[in-house]
Design a protein around this motif. Sequence first.
Motif, short mmCIF file in Angstrom:
data_model
loop_
_atom_site.label_atom_id
_atom_site.label_comp_id
_atom_site.label_asym_id
_atom_site.label_seq_id
_atom_site.Cartn_x
_atom_site.Cartn_y
_atom_site.Cartn_z
N GLN A 136 79.99 99.66 61.79
CA GLN A 136 79.33 99.97 60.52
C GLN A 136 80.30 100.60 59.53
N LEU A 137 81.24 101.39 60.04
CA LEU A 137 82.17 102.09 59.15
C LEU A 137 83.34 101.21 58.74
N GLY A 138 83.80 100.37 59.66
CA GLY A 138 85.06 99.66 59.48
C GLY A 138 85.15 98.83 58.22
N ARG A 139 84.18 97.98 57.97
CA ARG A 139 84.30 97.12 56.80
C ARG A 139 83.31 97.50 55.70
N ARG A 140 82.06 97.77 56.11
CA ARG A 140 81.04 97.98 55.08
C ARG A 140 80.95 99.43 54.62
N ALA A 141 81.59 100.32 55.36
CA ALA A 141 81.48 101.76 55.04
C ALA A 141 80.01 102.16 54.99
N ASN A 142 79.22 101.66 55.95
CA ASN A 142 77.79 101.96 55.97
C ASN A 142 77.58 103.31 56.67
N PHE A 143 77.93 104.36 55.95
CA PHE A 143 77.79 105.71 56.51
C PHE A 143 76.33 106.08 56.80
N GLU B 62 92.28 100.65 59.27
CA GLU B 62 91.71 99.36 59.68
C GLU B 62 90.36 99.21 59.01
N GLY B 63 90.18 98.14 58.27
CA GLY B 63 88.89 97.89 57.64
C GLY B 63 88.83 98.46 56.24
N THR B 64 88.39 97.62 55.30
CA THR B 64 88.32 98.06 53.91
C THR B 64 87.38 99.25 53.75
N GLY B 65 86.32 99.29 54.55
CA GLY B 65 85.38 100.41 54.48
C GLY B 65 86.09 101.72 54.76
N ALA B 66 86.97 101.70 55.75
CA ALA B 66 87.71 102.92 56.10
C ALA B 66 88.63 103.34 54.95
N ALA C 260 86.57 104.88 52.20
CA ALA C 260 86.14 106.23 52.58
C ALA C 260 87.29 107.22 52.41
#
Lengths: 283, 350
Positions: A246-253, B57-61, B64
Amino acid sequence: MTGARSGAAGWGFVAPALLWTLAFFIVPFVVMGAMSLATLDGRTLVWGLHPDNYVELATRAYLWRAIIVSLEITLTVTIVSVLLAYPLAAIIAFRVPPRWQRLALLLAILPFWTSYVVRSYAWLLVLAQEGIVNRALTGIGLLDDPVRLANTRFATVTGFVHFFVMLLTLTIYANLVQLSPNYRRAAMDLGANAFQTFRHVILPLTLPGIVTGAFLTFVLCIGDYVTPQILGGNTELTVPQVIMVQLGRRANFPLASALAIVLMGIVTLAYLGCARWLRLDRI
Amino acid sequence: MTKRISALLGGTAIVALAGPAAAQELNALVWCDHTDEALIAPFEEEFGVTVNLREYEGTGAALALLEQSRPGDWDVLVIDGIDVFRVVEAGLMAPLPRDELPLDDFFPEIVMEENNAVDGTLYAVTEKFGYNTISYNSENVDPEDMQDLSTVWSDEYAGRISIYDYYLPVMGLAALSAGIDTAAMDAASLETIAPVLSQMRASAASVAGVVAAQTALATGEVDIVVGGGEWLTAVLSADQPELTWTIPDQGAVRWTQSIGVLADSENPDLALEFVKYIVSAEGQARLATSSCFWGMPANSAAGDILTEDQRAALRWDEQGDYLARTQLYPAPDADLDIEMQDLWLDTLQQ
């Protein structure tokens, strides 16, 4: 005046612990709880009291499955680790001469000295089809062909057990050495054999140590990401792995926070279930 | 006279840049291939600065990390080519001067104006690319079988496959095998590729990240990595030449990574110099052969610097064919991304 002074002094002593708990547990927990009630509008975080994440938790099959997988692995690891650690701790406590016990404990916890990640990758190689385990089993004729051990739940459990047996050995040993030998002598004087002595005297008296170690194992295991990620081969996902996705790509915190709250809920239930026996002073 | 003044001003600018740079630090959020000392040290020496690198790793990271940092903490960002628009939308990127970048030397398909620019303003530049396709052990599988995606994950190779643990390229490969272009993927097409993913999952021994997939292939744990490519096997091929990769008849998906300067950078000039160094022929050759993972340089001029062996490992001479037969991996909007991720997690938990 004296009472007021002693009250102020008491608060003075307690304040550091209170501040620590407030700063590093209460505040993060409140933030995480609030985040779990937020939602994503596209990629924008929207604060509020939205139950969306918990509804998703209740309706998404893969999220439920992650919780079940986490519980199955954690319970298996806890039980196997206790079954292996208890005899080891008992041997060290009762059979190894006192002057060698420190060395025996040192040897028991030696694997702690290596990196957790490196140790997990080492297990991956040990359990590989061309690894030492398969070679040994095929070499002595127990197997005709190598079997798949790496990238399975067996590998995950093995990696965990290797780590937690060390931890449990320490907690159970600490409990066993606190037992006065008079208990065993009294039981034997009353005609109990070795098994009866263990069953009716030693085991009940060491139960707080076992439960304390088992609870620590449960807490650390259910929240661990590294071991299932490296050794499990993603053939099934645990809750921490789903959180990372959930965090890695979507940043779905928000959804990740809801999952973390569920994990905390499970740990709380585990605590309530064994609170009767928990004795942290026995560690 | 004018020329002398220009030269003087230019010299002053360089001194101004180099002077304070003696104490300067550049902070970059990067992928692991940028942490190779052989890549970074020449820049640090030339400008007398320290480059602090933070892998993610990962655009979401990355998003953040940027949100939690103070403005100006970070100067340079390396990001998945399909996600440049996300950071531009968030107002995080600074415009780049086209005339200072060697875009004319780039492989034309890799300039990717539609990804790196918004309304004609360039915010990032492609620095490296490669393929998510099929890596395999040529001694244990029939290379002919690897030319057909449906054969790759058929029962014939059940238990001998590892799937790369990133849903976008793997779902892109599944789409290609079902005859769907990656750019045309939508919610309806997910229903078509769901059975393909299930078949892939049923045949797989593991779903692995970069290191685990490399380990599995190198140790013989699996013979095929779906989603692999030169980035997976190039660093292994020197010791194990039987580990290779191919682009099947249905095609494969292409990954790209871009680099840009962050809008709040406190060292924008130095950050731009870093970007220029990375996309220069020398920087590109070093980045392409980074110890973390290899990949094709966006700047074709790097080919003059790479050795014959390095060009062979990267399959330099076949890039024209490969670029024609591959598609950029899916770049979903937020809603489709959620559906794709849900389908991926559902598949993994089967």
